[in-house]
Design a protein around this motif. Structure first.
Motif, PDB file in Angstrom:
ATOM      1  N   ARG A  15      47.850  32.280 -20.521  1.00 32.84           N
ATOM      2  CA  ARG A  15      48.377  32.271 -19.153  1.00 32.84           C
ATOM      3  C   ARG A  15      47.300  32.680 -18.158  1.00 32.84           C
ATOM      4  O   ARG A  15      47.232  32.142 -17.060  1.00 32.84           O
ATOM      5  CB  ARG A  15      49.582  33.218 -19.051  1.00 32.84           C
ATOM      6  CG  ARG A  15      50.857  32.617 -19.652  1.00 32.84           C
ATOM      7  CD  ARG A  15      52.075  33.418 -19.241  1.00 32.84           C
ATOM      8  NE  ARG A  15      51.997  34.800 -19.750  1.00 32.84           N
ATOM      9  CZ  ARG A  15      52.444  35.163 -20.946  1.00 32.84           C
ATOM     10  NH1 ARG A  15      52.970  34.265 -21.773  1.00 32.84           N
ATOM     11  NH2 ARG A  15      52.364  36.421 -21.333  1.00 32.84           N
ATOM     12  N   ARG A  16      46.458  33.603 -18.518  1.00 34.72           N
ATOM     13  CA  ARG A  16      45.357  34.034 -17.635  1.00 34.72           C
ATOM     14  C   ARG A  16      44.398  32.883 -17.420  1.00 34.72           C
ATOM     15  O   ARG A  16      43.950  32.631 -16.298  1.00 34.72           O
ATOM     16  CB  ARG A  16      44.631  35.234 -18.278  1.00 34.72           C
ATOM     17  CG  ARG A  16      43.409  35.689 -17.511  1.00 34.72           C
ATOM     18  CD  ARG A  16      43.775  36.182 -16.122  1.00 34.72           C
ATOM     19  NE  ARG A  16      42.612  36.710 -15.430  1.00 34.72           N
ATOM     20  CZ  ARG A  16      42.536  36.850 -14.119  1.00 34.72           C
ATOM     21  NH1 ARG A  16      43.578  36.506 -13.354  1.00 34.72           N
ATOM     22  NH2 ARG A  16      41.461  37.371 -13.561  1.00 34.72           N
ATOM     23  N   SER A  17      44.056  32.138 -18.441  1.00 27.80           N
ATOM     24  CA  SER A  17      43.134  30.998 -18.327  1.00 27.80           C
ATOM     25  C   SER A  17      43.739  29.932 -17.418  1.00 27.80           C
ATOM     26  O   SER A  17      43.070  29.342 -16.564  1.00 27.80           O
ATOM     27  CB  SER A  17      42.833  30.428 -19.711  1.00 27.80           C
ATOM     28  OG  SER A  17      42.157  31.381 -20.489  1.00 27.80           O
ATOM     29  N   ASP A  18      45.041  29.662 -17.596  1.00 31.76           N
ATOM     30  CA  ASP A  18      45.701  28.662 -16.739  1.00 31.76           C
ATOM     31  C   ASP A  18      45.651  29.068 -15.272  1.00 31.76           C
ATOM     32  O   ASP A  18      45.421  28.237 -14.372  1.00 31.76           O
ATOM     33  CB  ASP A  18      47.144  28.486 -17.166  1.00 31.76           C
ATOM     34  CG  ASP A  18      47.258  27.780 -18.519  1.00 31.76           C
ATOM     35  OD1 ASP A  18      46.249  27.123 -18.897  1.00 31.76           O
ATOM     36  OD2 ASP A  18      48.329  27.877 -19.138  1.00 31.76           O
ATOM     37  N   SER A  19      45.849  30.369 -15.038  1.00 31.30           N
ATOM     38  CA  SER A  19      45.826  30.859 -13.654  1.00 31.30           C
ATOM     39  C   SER A  19      44.445  30.682 -13.027  1.00 31.30           C
ATOM     40  O   SER A  19      44.313  30.275 -11.878  1.00 31.30           O
ATOM     41  CB  SER A  19      46.235  32.334 -13.626  1.00 31.30           C
ATOM     42  OG  SER A  19      46.109  32.860 -12.316  1.00 31.30           O
ATOM     43  N   LEU A  20      43.399  30.969 -13.784  1.00 25.44           N
ATOM     44  CA  LEU A  20      42.038  30.814 -13.267  1.00 25.44           C
ATOM     45  C   LEU A  20      41.711  29.349 -12.991  1.00 25.44           C
ATOM     46  O   LEU A  20      41.044  29.010 -12.004  1.00 25.44           O
ATOM     47  CB  LEU A  20      41.033  31.407 -14.264  1.00 25.44           C
ATOM     48  CG  LEU A  20      41.048  32.934 -14.370  1.00 25.44           C
ATOM     49  CD1 LEU A  20      40.137  33.407 -15.510  1.00 25.44           C
ATOM     50  CD2 LEU A  20      40.599  33.569 -13.049  1.00 25.44           C
ATOM     51  N   ARG A  21      42.179  28.479 -13.900  1.00 23.14           N
ATOM     52  CA  ARG A  21      41.939  27.044 -13.667  1.00 23.14           C
ATOM     53  C   ARG A  21      42.662  26.578 -12.400  1.00 23.14           C
ATOM     54  O   ARG A  21      42.134  25.796 -11.612  1.00 23.14           O
ATOM     55  CB  ARG A  21      42.405  26.242 -14.880  1.00 23.14           C
ATOM     56  CG  ARG A  21      41.404  26.265 -16.037  1.00 23.14           C
ATOM     57  CD  ARG A  21      41.699  25.164 -17.033  1.00 23.14           C
ATOM     58  NE  ARG A  21      42.969  25.385 -17.722  1.00 23.14           N
ATOM     59  CZ  ARG A  21      43.086  26.050 -18.880  1.00 23.14           C
ATOM     60  NH1 ARG A  21      42.020  26.564 -19.464  1.00 23.14           N
ATOM     61  NH2 ARG A  21      44.277  26.205 -19.444  1.00 23.14           N
ATOM     62  N   GLU A  22      43.881  27.056 -12.189  1.00 21.14           N
ATOM     63  CA  GLU A  22      44.621  26.677 -10.990  1.00 21.14           C
ATOM     64  C   GLU A  22      43.908  27.172  -9.730  1.00 21.14           C
ATOM     65  O   GLU A  22      43.833  26.476  -8.712  1.00 21.14           O
ATOM     66  CB  GLU A  22      46.036  27.245 -11.046  1.00 21.14           C
ATOM     67  CG  GLU A  22      46.920  26.571 -12.070  1.00 21.14           C
ATOM     68  CD  GLU A  22      47.109  25.083 -11.768  1.00 21.14           C
ATOM     69  OE1 GLU A  22      47.138  24.713 -10.557  1.00 21.14           O
ATOM     70  OE2 GLU A  22      47.186  24.297 -12.725  1.00 21.14           O
ATOM     71  N   GLU A  23      43.386  28.392  -9.812  1.00 22.78           N
ATOM     72  CA  GLU A  23      42.656  28.937  -8.663  1.00 22.78           C
ATOM     73  C   GLU A  23      41.384  28.129  -8.403  1.00 22.78           C
ATOM     74  O   GLU A  23      41.001  27.897  -7.241  1.00 22.78           O
ATOM     75  CB  GLU A  23      42.302  30.403  -8.913  1.00 22.78           C
ATOM     76  CG  GLU A  23      43.523  31.310  -8.907  1.00 22.78           C
ATOM     77  CD  GLU A  23      43.181  32.735  -9.323  1.00 22.78           C
ATOM     78  OE1 GLU A  23      41.990  32.987  -9.624  1.00 22.78           O
ATOM     79  OE2 GLU A  23      44.086  33.584  -9.324  1.00 22.78           O
ATOM     80  N   ARG A 105      35.478  28.659  -9.167  1.00 23.36           N
ATOM     81  CA  ARG A 105      36.236  29.069  -7.985  1.00 23.36           C
ATOM     82  C   ARG A 105      35.339  29.772  -6.989  1.00 23.36           C
ATOM     83  O   ARG A 105      35.379  29.505  -5.788  1.00 23.36           O
ATOM     84  CB  ARG A 105      37.375  30.006  -8.414  1.00 23.36           C
ATOM     85  CG  ARG A 105      38.306  30.374  -7.255  1.00 23.36           C
ATOM     86  CD  ARG A 105      39.079  31.614  -7.575  1.00 23.36           C
ATOM     87  NE  ARG A 105      38.178  32.769  -7.666  1.00 23.36           N
ATOM     88  CZ  ARG A 105      38.572  33.992  -8.051  1.00 23.36           C
ATOM     89  NH1 ARG A 105      39.814  34.209  -8.430  1.00 23.36           N
ATOM     90  NH2 ARG A 105      37.700  34.977  -8.102  1.00 23.36           N
TER      91      ARG A 105
END
Length: 417
Positions: A15-23, A105
């Motif tokens: 979930r942390r990796s997904d959040s960073l990719r979204e950012e 990012r």
């Protein structure tokens, strides 16, 4: 439970990796939007700069253009950095790890901030450019009407030239002048973008003035030809009338010779010869005027016409003088006392005016009047003593001089009041 717990740990990491990719993707989208806005702002500024460059040539314009070159270089540098960052980080990759997403990012957010800063600088520059831009746009607004006016002037000149030729008149000189404007029309069609606004406006004004001059000259030619034709026809009629009247001179001279002394008609002896010479010269000059008209030598035609008119006026006056002489001599022969009384009345009128409000007349008035009285008395005495063939013409001349003196004294008295 341990397996479940372990699995839960791995789920949090993903979930942390997904959040960073979204950012990272959000940073990319924001940078991309900022880049599009910067590109749009740069195109707007470039258009304004090109407008100023096409019109303004002063020091302020040169400084503004130099400033834009510096800003444009900075914009290009920032754009290159953004594109490099975009190429370096594929934020849509399936295997994008958290660390790479974080760096992407950060890089894209930095690019977005620099893009926004340059967009702000472009906006400020455009605001500073407004005075020059508004003046340049005002000049540009004048270009299209000025060019259209020049084209209409050329069309008018061409139409007038065709009308000249249709009237059977030559217009080679005007055609050559119109042909000289063809290259100028080409330059006008090429536009201000190539030749500059100031040069285009000046060229359009010059073409308009020159074309209008050609049109005006062309329009005048048929009118000049018609006017000269009318004057030639009128003078031809006058010459014919003079020839007819000249035929009456010799009979009148014969009567003068038969009835009056030579002093009464001697000065008129050459009138028939002079009139005949005037008629011949007038006919010759009138022919020259016609030829000059056909060759469109307007000044020569006008000059010849003026000569003919002067000849006719002189000859008409001479013919009229012969007839008038006979009339005057007839009248004085019939009743010389009429002329005497007419002259005495003029003298008495002048003498009364000279004495008005005075005990004695002004010597400036009395002297000429006394001399006129003596002149009148001598003329009358001479006429009475002349015998069978008195010099009536001398008598009439003397009495006319007496009346002229009286009129001069009257004018002198009235002018002094």
């Amino acid at each position: 439970m341990r397996v479940a717990g372990g699995g839960g740990g791995r789920g949090g990491w993903w979930r942390r990796s997904d959040s960073l990719r979204e950012e990272a993707r959000a940073a990319r989208d924001a940078a991309q939007q900022a880049f599009y806005e910067l590109d749009s702002a740069q195109r707007e500024v470039e258009l304004a700069v090109e407008t100023v460059r096409a019109v303004e040539e002063g020091r302020a314009a040169q400084q503004a253009l130099a400033e834009y070159r510096q800003i444009s270089a900075q914009v290009n540098e920032v754009s290159a950095e953004y594109l490099a960052a975009l190429d370096a980080h594929d934020v849509d990759a399936e295997d994008l790890d958290a660390a790479t997403a974080a760096r992407a990012r950060q890089t894209l957010e930095q690019a977005q901030r620099r893009i926004a800063a340059e967009q702000t600088e472009l906006a400020r520059y455009l605001e500073r450019l407004q005075p020059l831009l508004q003046r340049a746009e005002g000049q540009l607004i004048r270009v299209a009407p000025a060019v259209e006016k020049a084209k209409q002037a050329l069309l008018g000149a061409t139409t007038a030239l065709e009308a000249v030729r249709a009237a059977g008149l030559r217009a080679d000189d005007l055609a050559a002048l119109l042909a000289e404007l063809a290259p100028e029309l080409t330059r006008l069609n090429e536009g201000a973008a190539r030749h500059g606004v100031a040069a285009t406006l000046q060229r359009a004004e010059d073409v308009t003035l020159r074309a209008d001059a050609i049109r005006s000259s062309a329009e005048q030619r048929p009118e000049k030809a018609q006017e000269i034709d009318r004057r030639v026809a009128s003078l031809r009629t006058r010459i014919q009338a003079l020839e007819t009247r000249a035929g009456t001179v010799e009979p009148v001279l014969s009567e003068l010779r038969r009835r009056f002394s030579s002093e009464c008609w001697q000065d008129l002896q050459r009138v028939p010869v002079q009139t005949a010479e005037a008629v011949r010269t007038a006919q010759q000059k009138l022919g020259e005027a016609s030829r000059a008209r056909d060759e469109q030598r307007w000044a020569d035609a006008t000059g010849a016409i003026g000569t003919v008119r002067a000849l006719l006026e002189t000859a008409d006056g001479s013919v009229a003088m012969v007839h008038e002489r006979l009339r005057l001599l007839n009248e004085v022969e019939f009743d010389p006392q009429r002329e005497i009384e007419r002259s005495r009345f003029a003298l008495r009128d002048a003498q009364r005016l000279a004495m008005a409000g005075r005990q004695a007349p002004d010597p400036r008035h009395a002297g000429p009047l006394d001399a006129a009285v003596g002149r009148l008395d001598r003329a009358v005495a001479g006429l009475e003593a002349s015998g069978r063939h008195p010099d009536y013409w001398h008598f009439l001349t003397e009495l006319a001089g007496v009346r002229e003196t009286a009129a001069q004294v009257v004018a002198m008295i009235r002018g002094s009041h």
